[in-house]
Design a protein around this motif. Structure first.
Motif, PDB file in Angstrom:
ATOM      1  N   ASN A 178     -42.313 -38.031  26.728  1.00 35.40           N
ATOM      2  CA  ASN A 178     -41.917 -36.828  26.015  1.00 35.40           C
ATOM      3  C   ASN A 178     -41.956 -36.997  24.488  1.00 35.40           C
ATOM      4  N   ILE A 179     -43.088 -36.603  23.889  1.00 40.21           N
ATOM      5  CA  ILE A 179     -43.220 -36.539  22.423  1.00 40.21           C
ATOM      6  C   ILE A 179     -43.903 -35.216  22.089  1.00 40.21           C
ATOM      7  N   THR A 180     -44.016 -34.915  20.804  1.00 35.87           N
ATOM      8  CA  THR A 180     -44.687 -33.686  20.371  1.00 35.87           C
ATOM      9  C   THR A 180     -46.040 -33.540  21.074  1.00 35.87           C
ATOM     10  N   PRO A 181     -46.322 -32.388  21.645  1.00 31.73           N
ATOM     11  CA  PRO A 181     -47.608 -32.206  22.320  1.00 31.73           C
ATOM     12  C   PRO A 181     -48.813 -32.516  21.422  1.00 31.73           C
ATOM     13  N   ALA A 182     -48.711 -32.230  20.130  1.00 35.41           N
ATOM     14  CA  ALA A 182     -49.819 -32.531  19.213  1.00 35.41           C
ATOM     15  C   ALA A 182     -50.125 -34.028  19.215  1.00 35.41           C
ATOM     16  N   LEU A 183     -49.082 -34.842  19.296  1.00 36.71           N
ATOM     17  CA  LEU A 183     -49.286 -36.294  19.329  1.00 36.71           C
ATOM     18  C   LEU A 183     -49.828 -36.744  20.684  1.00 36.71           C
ATOM     19  N   GLN A 184     -49.425 -36.055  21.731  1.00 36.68           N
ATOM     20  CA  GLN A 184     -49.990 -36.379  23.050  1.00 36.68           C
ATOM     21  C   GLN A 184     -51.499 -36.133  23.026  1.00 36.68           C
ATOM     22  N   LEU A 185     -51.921 -35.034  22.376  1.00 34.33           N
ATOM     23  CA  LEU A 185     -53.352 -34.732  22.251  1.00 34.33           C
ATOM     24  C   LEU A 185     -54.050 -35.802  21.422  1.00 34.33           C
ATOM     25  N   GLN A 186     -53.385 -36.218  20.352  1.00 28.45           N
ATOM     26  CA  GLN A 186     -53.957 -37.231  19.456  1.00 28.45           C
ATOM     27  C   GLN A 186     -54.197 -38.543  20.222  1.00 28.45           C
ATOM     28  N   VAL A 187     -53.288 -38.883  21.107  1.00 30.35           N
ATOM     29  CA  VAL A 187     -53.462 -40.090  21.921  1.00 30.35           C
ATOM     30  C   VAL A 187     -54.633 -39.913  22.881  1.00 30.35           C
ATOM     31  N   LEU A 188     -54.687 -38.758  23.529  1.00 34.71           N
ATOM     32  CA  LEU A 188     -55.775 -38.514  24.484  1.00 34.71           C
ATOM     33  C   LEU A 188     -57.135 -38.621  23.791  1.00 34.71           C
ATOM     34  N   ASP A 189     -57.206 -38.150  22.538  1.00 32.94           N
ATOM     35  CA  ASP A 189     -58.471 -38.203  21.795  1.00 32.94           C
ATOM     36  C   ASP A 189     -58.932 -39.639  21.560  1.00 32.94           C
ATOM     37  N   GLN A 190     -57.996 -40.561  21.590  1.00 33.23           N
ATOM     38  CA  GLN A 190     -58.349 -41.958  21.320  1.00 33.23           C
ATOM     39  C   GLN A 190     -58.727 -42.738  22.573  1.00 33.23           C
ATOM     40  N   MET A 191     -58.527 -42.143  23.723  1.00 32.73           N
ATOM     41  CA  MET A 191     -58.792 -42.869  24.963  1.00 32.73           C
ATOM     42  C   MET A 191     -60.262 -42.752  25.350  1.00 32.73           C
ATOM     43  N   THR A 192     -60.798 -43.806  25.957  1.00 30.11           N
ATOM     44  CA  THR A 192     -62.221 -43.838  26.299  1.00 30.11           C
ATOM     45  C   THR A 192     -62.517 -42.950  27.508  1.00 30.11           C
ATOM     46  N   ALA A 193     -61.925 -43.292  28.623  1.00 30.34           N
ATOM     47  CA  ALA A 193     -62.207 -42.512  29.842  1.00 30.34           C
ATOM     48  C   ALA A 193     -61.125 -42.767  30.871  1.00 30.34           C
ATOM     49  N   PRO A 194     -59.915 -42.295  30.626  1.00 32.55           N
ATOM     50  CA  PRO A 194     -58.834 -42.577  31.583  1.00 32.55           C
ATOM     51  C   PRO A 194     -59.103 -41.926  32.935  1.00 32.55           C
ATOM     52  N   CYS A 240     -48.314 -36.566  32.063  1.00 35.44           N
ATOM     53  CA  CYS A 240     -47.534 -36.229  30.866  1.00 35.44           C
ATOM     54  C   CYS A 240     -46.135 -35.755  31.237  1.00 35.44           C
ATOM     55  N   ASP A 241     -45.244 -35.923  30.304  1.00 37.30           N
ATOM     56  CA  ASP A 241     -43.892 -35.372  30.379  1.00 37.30           C
ATOM     57  C   ASP A 241     -43.751 -34.396  29.208  1.00 37.30           C
ATOM     58  N   THR A 242     -42.702 -33.605  29.185  1.00 39.39           N
ATOM     59  CA  THR A 242     -42.392 -32.786  28.015  1.00 39.39           C
ATOM     60  C   THR A 242     -40.924 -32.395  28.105  1.00 39.39           C
ATOM     61  N   MET A 243     -40.487 -31.453  27.286  1.00 39.39           N
ATOM     62  CA  MET A 243     -39.082 -31.013  27.348  1.00 39.39           C
ATOM     63  C   MET A 243     -38.961 -29.571  26.891  1.00 39.39           C
ATOM     64  N   ASN A 244     -37.787 -28.975  27.147  1.00 38.10           N
ATOM     65  CA  ASN A 244     -37.566 -27.576  26.803  1.00 38.10           C
ATOM     66  C   ASN A 244     -37.891 -27.263  25.339  1.00 38.10           C
ATOM     67  N   TYR A 245     -37.585 -28.199  24.426  1.00 41.81           N
ATOM     68  CA  TYR A 245     -37.824 -27.955  22.998  1.00 41.81           C
ATOM     69  C   TYR A 245     -39.300 -27.688  22.715  1.00 41.81           C
ATOM     70  N   TRP A 246     -40.185 -28.482  23.325  1.00 42.42           N
ATOM     71  CA  TRP A 246     -41.630 -28.281  23.077  1.00 42.42           C
ATOM     72  C   TRP A 246     -42.148 -27.038  23.782  1.00 42.42           C
ATOM     73  N   ILE A 247     -41.562 -26.737  24.931  1.00 43.06           N
ATOM     74  CA  ILE A 247     -41.999 -25.530  25.650  1.00 43.06           C
ATOM     75  C   ILE A 247     -41.768 -24.302  24.774  1.00 43.06           C
ATOM     76  N   GLU A 248     -40.660 -24.321  24.024  1.00 40.65           N
ATOM     77  CA  GLU A 248     -40.344 -23.195  23.147  1.00 40.65           C
ATOM     78  C   GLU A 248     -41.078 -23.252  21.816  1.00 40.65           C
ATOM     79  N   SER A 249     -41.179 -24.441  21.229  1.00 42.02           N
ATOM     80  CA  SER A 249     -41.625 -24.523  19.837  1.00 42.02           C
ATOM     81  C   SER A 249     -43.090 -24.926  19.690  1.00 42.02           C
ATOM     82  N   ALA A 250     -43.700 -25.456  20.740  1.00 39.91           N
ATOM     83  CA  ALA A 250     -45.085 -25.938  20.604  1.00 39.91           C
ATOM     84  C   ALA A 250     -45.881 -25.584  21.847  1.00 39.91           C
TER      85      ALA A 250
END
Lengths: 309, 309
Positions: free
Chosen positions: A124-140, A145-155
Motif C-alpha cells: 500500500n503506497i501511492t498508486p503513482a509510485l506503484q506505476l513507477q515501479v511497474l515501469d521499471q520491471m522487465t517482464a513480471p 497490489c494492495d491499496t487503501m481507502n485514502y488512495w481510492i478517494e484521492s488518487a
C-alpha cells in the motif's frame, strides 16, 4: 529459482493493544510482507528508511535472504511512523497519528538485479509510485497490489491504471465496496475483475479471506487463535506469504492460488500472535504446514448424500 | 421416519430494504425454520397467532407437511408484528417497532403427537418457554436452540439452564461474545461448549457460518448471491434447513453436522433472494443440491505441496 520483488514501507510503529504497548515496534507493509515471503523465496525489498531505523532489523531481514539493495537510507531523515491502537475485538485499528517522514518523498528505484523478478507485490503506497515501479520491471509473471481507502478517494485515476496492469488485487471488503460503489460484495468483487485483475484476494480479517476469479470463488476462514495479540501487519503478512509461496511454487494456476491463500492465512496467523514480527520470525516449517493441514480439515465437506434430483 | 419439532414465532412483518417495501409480510422464526425444515422431513410447529394471520400461509405450511396442531389461534388477538429496515450493506436490521401481541402470553403446548419428535429446534423465544417445551418432550435425540441479546441480558439464568440441556446452540458472533464476556471469538466459542452444548453453530451473516465442537471447527462461506433482496429470516432458514436435514439423515455425527451446515447455508441463501418466504418456497431439490456442490467446490483445497518438515 524465481524471485519476488516487494515494494512497501518500513516503519517504526507505536502500537497499543488490550494486552500491552510497544513503542518503536519494527513494522511497515514492506517489512511484514518481505518477512513472510522470505519463508519461501529470495526477496528483493524496495523501500525507504531514516537514520533512526535499527540496523538489527535490517540484519534480520538480510539473514532471511531479503536483498536490501533497494532500501534507500535517507541521511538525517526519520522513518515512517504509525501510532495506533486496538480494542478487545481486535477487528479495527484506530490510527492516532501517521508521520510519513522520509516516506513523503519516496521515489522507488528498483535495483538492476531486482528488475528481473518474476513475482511482484506492490504494498500500500501511492498508486503513482506503484506505476513507477511497474515501469521499471522487465517482464513480471504475476503482480499483486494492495491499496487503501485514502488512495481510492484521492488518487482514483492512478489506482485504476494500476488495477489495469496487475494480475491480482488484495483488498478488504470496505475497499471493494468503496472502489466500486456497489454494496453487494459478490457483485462488487466481480466489478473489480472488470477493472483488470485476474483475481481478487478479499481480506475479511477475523472472517478469513476469499479468492475471487472469473470462474468462481474460494474461501477460507482465518486460522482460529485463542490469543490474538496484535493484528498489525496481518494483511501484509497474508499477501507476503501468498506471493512468496507462488514464487517458490512457480505456478499461477487456480489450484496454486488456492494453496497460496492457505499459506497466506497461516503466515498472517503467525503475525498476529505477538507484537511486531516477533512471532512471524518464529514460524517453523512444521507449524506452517501443520496449520495448513488444519485449515484443510476445517473446510472438508463430504458430497451431498442425496444427489441432484 | 424421524420428525422434527420447531417452536417459534409466526409473524406479520413490515420490511423495508433498499429494493422495496412489504407490509404484513408473512414471517417469524417459526415460519422460516419450519419452511426450510419441511424440505427434508415432517415438521411439527408450535407457536401462536392472532385472528389476523392469513389462512393462506397456514395452508401453504400444511401442504408442505407441517403439522399445525400446535399452532394456537387466539380469538380476537393480533399476531406478532415486527417492523424493520435494512440499508444497502444488508448486514444489520434496524428494528423500528416490535409488537408482541398474542406472543406476549404465549404458553407453548406441545401436542401429544409432537412430543415424540426426535429432533427439536427452539427458535428465539423466552428461555423459560424453551425450558417449558423441553419438559414436554419424551426423549429428543438432538435439540438445537437460538436466542438473542435481549435474553442474554434479561434472562441469563434461564438461558444457562437451556444451554445445559441442548445439544447445539445457533448464535451470532455478537451473542457469543456477549454471553461469555470474552472478546476473542475462538475462546468465546469454546466457553459456550463448556456451558453444555456439544456444538455451536456460529452465524456470521454474509461471512458464512462455522460449526464448533470440542474436536475442532468447520467453516463455510455464505453462498455468494449477486442480489440479496431481504435478509429477514436468514438465520432461521439456516437453522431450519440444518435440523430438517439431520432429521431426514437420521445421524448426528460430526460429518453429518458439517453436511447440515452446508444445507442450512443453501436454505438461508434461498430465503434472502426475495421478500418473506417467497424464494424459499421456490427452492427446488435441483438448486439445493447444485448450490451444495458449488459450496463444496468453493472450499476445495489441495494438500500442501511441501509436506511437513
Amino acid at each position: 529459482m524465481s524471485e519476488v520483488l516487494i515494494v512497501g514501507s518500513l516503519a517504526l510503529d507505536d502500537v497499543t493493544t488490550p494486552f500491552g504497548h510497544r513503542a518503536e515496534a519494527w513494522g511497515g507493509a514492506g517489512l511484514y510482507a518481505a518477512t513472510a515471503a522470505s519463508l519461501f523465496a529470495p526477496v528483493h525489498l524496495v523501500g525507504v528508511i531514516g537514520e533512526d531505523f535499527p540496523a538489527a532489523a535490517l540484519e534480520t531481514l538480510a539473514s532471511r535472504g531479503v536483498n536490501l539493495e533497494g532500501v534507500e537510507r535517507v541521511s538525517g531523515g526519520k522513518s515512517f511512523h504509525w501510532t495506533g491502537e486496538y480494542t478487545y475485538a481486535m477487528d479495527t485499528a484506530t490510527t492516532r497519528e501517521t508521520q510519513l517522514n522520509v516516506f513523503a518523498d519516496f521515489n522507488p528505484q528498483v535495483p538492476a538485479a531486482a528488475r528481473e523478478a518474476e513475482f511482484v507485490f506492490l504494498a500500500n503506497i501511492t498508486p503513482a509510485l506503484q506505476l513507477q515501479v511497474l515501469d521499471q520491471m522487465t517482464a513480471p509473471r504475476l503482480v499483486l497490489c494492495d491499496t487503501m481507502n485514502y488512495w481510492i478517494e484521492s488518487a482514483r485515476e492512478d489506482l485504476l491504471r494500476v488495477l489495469a496492469r496487475v494480475d491480482g488485487a488484495a483488498l478488504n471488503d470496505a475497499e471493494v465496496r468503496m472502489l466500486t460503489g456497489t454494496p453487494n460484495l459478490c457483485r462488487a468483487a466481480n466489478e473489480i475483475l472488470e477493472l483488470g485483475p485476474k483475481f481478487l484476494l478479499l481480506k475479511k480479517g477475523e472472517y478469513g479471506a476469499s479468492l475471487v476469479t472469473r470462474e468462481g470463488q474460494f474461501s477460507l476462514p482465518c486460522y482460529p487463535l485463542p490469543n490474538v495479540f496484535d493484528p498489525t501487519g496481518a494483511g501484509d503478512s497474508f499477501a507476503g506469504g501468498f506471493i512468496g509461496f507462488l514464487t517458490w511454487l512457480g505456478t499461477t494456476d487456480e489450484p496454486s492460488l488456492r494453496q497460496a491463500v492457505a499459506i497466506g492465512t497461516v503466515t498472517a496467523s503467525a503475525c498476529v500472535e505477538a507484537f511486531s514480527w516477533d512471532a512471524l520470525l518464529q514460524l517453523t516449517d512444521q507449524r506452517l504446514y501443520g496449520r495448513y493441514e488444519e485449515l484443510r480439515e476445517m473446510v472438508r465437506l463430504e458430497p451431498c448424500p442425496v444427489g441432484s434430483g
